[in-house]
Design a protein around this motif. Structure first.
Motif, PDB file in Angstrom:
ATOM      1  N   UNK A 121     115.347  39.022 107.958  1.00 19.73           N
ATOM      2  CA  UNK A 121     114.432  39.613 106.776  1.00 19.73           C
ATOM      3  C   UNK A 121     113.470  40.465 107.761  1.00 19.73           C
ATOM      4  N   UNK A 122     112.785  40.190 108.733  1.00 15.55           N
ATOM      5  CA  UNK A 122     111.839  41.228 109.547  1.00 15.55           C
ATOM      6  C   UNK A 122     112.232  42.179 110.250  1.00 15.55           C
ATOM      7  N   UNK A 123     113.606  41.930 110.758  1.00 16.17           N
ATOM      8  CA  UNK A 123     114.224  42.825 111.541  1.00 16.17           C
ATOM      9  C   UNK A 123     114.777  44.157 110.558  1.00 16.17           C
ATOM     10  N   UNK A 124     115.371  43.673 109.416  1.00 14.08           N
ATOM     11  CA  UNK A 124     115.979  44.686 108.500  1.00 14.08           C
ATOM     12  C   UNK A 124     114.663  45.626 108.002  1.00 14.08           C
ATOM     13  N   UNK A 125     113.428  44.818 107.792  1.00  7.33           N
ATOM     14  CA  UNK A 125     112.334  45.773 107.392  1.00  7.33           C
ATOM     15  C   UNK A 125     111.961  46.664 108.361  1.00  7.33           C
ATOM     16  N   UNK A 126     111.931  46.241 109.870  1.00 11.65           N
ATOM     17  CA  UNK A 126     111.624  47.232 110.914  1.00 11.65           C
ATOM     18  C   UNK A 126     112.530  48.533 111.004  1.00 11.65           C
ATOM     19  N   UNK A 127     113.700  47.957 110.841  1.00 12.88           N
ATOM     20  CA  UNK A 127     114.825  49.118 110.753  1.00 12.88           C
ATOM     21  C   UNK A 127     114.602  49.794 109.899  1.00 12.88           C
ATOM     22  N   UNK A 128     114.618  49.376 108.357  1.00 10.56           N
ATOM     23  CA  UNK A 128     114.271  50.316 107.258  1.00 10.56           C
ATOM     24  C   UNK A 128     113.274  51.288 107.566  1.00 10.56           C
ATOM     25  N   UNK A 129     112.210  50.686 108.000  1.00 11.77           N
ATOM     26  CA  UNK A 129     110.901  51.519 108.270  1.00 11.77           C
ATOM     27  C   UNK A 129     111.155  52.626 109.345  1.00 11.77           C
TER      28      UNK A 129
END
Length: 268
Positions: free
Chosen positions: A217-225
């Motif tokens: 969840x937090x990794x995909x947020x960072x990658x999306x950013x």
């Protein structure tokens, strides 16, 4: 009988073929993403030292040219004395950029090998990421550091050094956290965007909340950013012993580029 420097130059074994330009680029962005307090050079060797933090990435001798093996015994001894002045044993980071002659030398001298790590990359244009950001990055370094130390169960005494390291990062950075009013800090990740490359650093999930989807969840947020900011490739470093994390990264499309490990001088 130990091999002399002259003999080593005659018996150097061929190295497996690697994409050395890509290795050099990833090593360079890695240094910028996790800056040491002191950086000195001896030829192509980078000597990184940070008194306030024990991270090996911040405290190691990093060779950056496989053909740079001039006077390796003398230079290694000289570099080791710099670590001795900091009250710690010398550490060498072995990547595909390290001279085999230097590696032979530290093996002969009985250095200890540890922490084999994979450097992985992912094409962000192909990664399946959420359409929206589940978590927005914070600009509060102190709050992020507190959360990261809590999640890692690390000593609070590291806070000044960790805050200084993060504050010294020059490329744009996203500090991501998952927090709960009653359960406290649950997960953290630092994403450093260096032009078209996005580095994932300090991805941590609290031990009592693992295997609940917080990591992805937090990794995909960072990658999306990072992708929204025009990054095209993500990279990260993960210990080979962390099979669960590697499986997570592979599901997102990360693949191995090269491995590195550390060698530590044996204390007498």
């Amino acid at each position: 009988m130990a091999t002399t420097g002259a003999d080593r130059s005659l018996t150097q074994a061929p190295r497996p073929k690697q994409n050395l330009p890509l290795v050099r680029r990833l090593e360079a962005v890695g240094f910028r993403a996790w800056p040491a307090a002191s950086v000195q050079y001896d030829g192509s060797w980078q000597i990184r030292l940070t008194a306030g933090h024990p991270s090996n990435r911040l405290n190691s001798i990093v060779p950056l040219d496989p053909s740079d093996h001039r006077d390796v015994e003398i230079r290694l001894e000289k570099a080791s004395r710099k670590f001795e002045a900091y009250g710690r044993p010398a550490v060498v980071r072995e990547t595909p950029l390290a001279s085999p002659l230097l590696v032979d030398l530290i093996k002969e001298q009985g250095w200890k090998r540890f922490d084999e790590t994979a450097v992985m990359v992912c094409d962000l244009s192909q990664a399946e990421l959420p359409d929206t950001l589940d978590h927005l990055p914070t600009h509060d370094v102190g709050r992020f550091v507190d959360a990261n130390l809590a999640v890692d169960e690390a000593p609070v005494s590291l806070k000044p050094a960790l805050a200084e390291i993060i504050s010294a990062i020059k490329p744009p950075s996203g500090l991501f956290m998952i927090e709960d009013a009653t359960r406290g800090s649950l997960a953290t990740v630092l994403c450093v965007q260096d032009n078209d490359l996005a580095g994932i650093m300090s991805l941590s999930v609290a031990g009592s909340h693992r295997r609940k989807g917080l990591g992805i969840e937090i990794l995909t947020s960072a990658l999306r950013w990072a992708r929204m900011r025009s990054a095209r490739t993500a990279w990260l470093q993960v210990k080979l012993s962390n099979a669960a994390a590697i499986a997570l990264y592979e599901r997102l499309g990360f693949r191995d580029v090269y491995h590195y490990c550390y060698w530590q001088e044996r204390c007498e």
